[in-house]
Design an enzyme around this catalytic site. Structure first.
Site, PDB file in Angstrom:
ATOM      1  CG  HIS A   1      -2.052   0.986   1.111  1.00 19.70           C
ATOM      2  ND1 HIS A   1      -2.076   2.154   1.830  1.00 19.70           N
ATOM      3  CD2 HIS A   1      -3.178   0.977   0.357  1.00 19.70           C
ATOM      4  CE1 HIS A   1      -3.176   2.825   1.542  1.00 19.70           C
ATOM      5  NE2 HIS A   1      -3.869   2.147   0.652  1.00 19.70           N
ATOM      6  CB  CYS A   2       3.964   2.138   1.826  1.00 21.40           C
ATOM      7  SG  CYS A   2       3.467   1.779   3.500  1.00 21.40           S
TER       8      CYS A   2
END
Length: 354
Positions: free
Chosen positions: A345-346
């Site tokens: 996600h990052c």
């Protein structure tokens, strides 16, 4: 060139724009291809690359993948590597511009959409590398404008620091975030909580802001929400919990859990909270990384979940399969990626379809 909204314009919220939930259909997902050995030192950059390429391949099964490449040489290298593992290169598009680091969720464009007109715009928040921890970051700070120019989208600049990993959306007017990050004086010391909430409402198009306290050990972002709590539908979150009371994450995650269980959505109903276990401590060379199953990406092809060759991997996969009954769960190894103190996600930022 991009077309900035005039200074006298109404805010994106007043113009009917909002940040869609991650499960809203994507046209593309944007990534900034990693090249900085400060994030993956020594041979670690080469060791994490196969996991990163597998991530690109998985996303490309359902949507375009926009790749921000530091220079033409890196673009050529990435093209060759993707072709070698069987990625359909028609699913890949590039923006070539200098970059500092790989964390596109935080320095990349925030895409808003007007549900009635189907227009989109890019919010270009300021980026200071998580409170100035990792200079230089000026090239990354220019990324949203470069992507907006590539796509021919309107842009707006709120003029404050904000990171995509610090905010979580249900697509129905509610935003979740953490006090430890957004109220940290290393971001916007001139703003109090009420003022920050006003920016969130005006520039993300939300109506309600809900706050948890802090983040997990090893997270150098001062407590990003995407490592602890994620919406899986409009009224349901998965919330990370640690079952070992002696673990450093136990108390903070219990505090967050209690807060979540007492929250009410705009319709007055409580959040439906699904507990998601933490992996057993993901240690690399005596360093505790911020390994978390919550750092998944919801994309058109499914839900890409980081796994760590860990005893709790399968339990987390099983819980997420129940939480996303209509989506494929795609577990991918992040054992090398997590050394950089972030995961799938990052690394990514979704662009909604129109």
């Amino acid at each position: 060139m991009t077309n900035p909204l005039p200074a006298s314009s109404l805010t994106p919220s007043q113009l009917g724009f909002t940040f869609p939930a991650e499960w809203y259909p994507h046209r593309a997902t944007w990534l900034t291809f990693p090249h900085n050995e400060a994030s993956w030192q020594g041979d670690r950059l080469a060791r994490m690359r196969p996991q990163y390429l597998a991530f690109i391949k998985a996303i490309s099964q359902g949507e375009k993948v926009g790749i921000i490449a530091h220079d033409e040489s890196l673009k050529a290298f990435v093209t060759q590597e993707l072709d070698a593992i069987g990625v359909d290169l028609n699913q890949i598009e590039f923006v070539v511009k200098p970059t500092n680091d790989a964390w596109c969720r935080d320095h990349g464009p925030a895409f808003l959409i007007n549900p009635e007109t189907r227009q989109r715009l890019v919010v270009d928040w300021g980026h200071n590398a998580w409170g100035g921890k990792y200079p230089p970051y000026d090239d990354d700070n220019r990324t949203p404008l470069a992507v907006a120019e590539h796509l021919g989208l309107l842009t707006v600049q709120p003029g404050i620091i904000m990171e995509g990993g610090s905010v979580e959306f249900n697509g129905a007017g509610t935003l979740l975030t953490s006090r430890s990050c957004l109220l940290n004086p290393n971001r916007n010391p001139q703003l109090n909580q009420d003022q920050i909430e006003e920016y969130l409402r005006n520039y993300y198009g939300v109506e309600q802001i809900l706050w948890v306290e802090d983040g997990i050990v090893g997270d150098d972002t001062d407590g990003h929400i995407d490592d602890t709590t994620r919406f899986v539908n409009e009224n349901t979150v998965v919330a990370c919990v640690e079952t070992d009371p002696h673990d450093a994450n136990y108390e903070v995650l219990q505090t967050n859990l209690r807060l979540l269980q007492n929250m009410r959505l705009m319709n007055g109903k409580p959040l439906n909270v699904i507990e998601l276990p933490m992996p057993k401590a993901v240690m690399i060379d005596d360093f505790r990384t911020p390994g978390s199953y919550a750092n998944f990406l919801i994309c058109n092809a499914g839900v890409i979940v980081p796994v760590f060759d860990n005893p709790n991997d399968q339990t987390a996969i099983d819980i997420l399969e129940q939480a996303f009954p209509d989506r494929k769960i795609i577990p991918l190894s992040a054992t090398e990626i997590i050394w950089g103190q972030g995961s799938f996600h990052c690394l990514s930022q979704q662009e909604p379809a129109v």
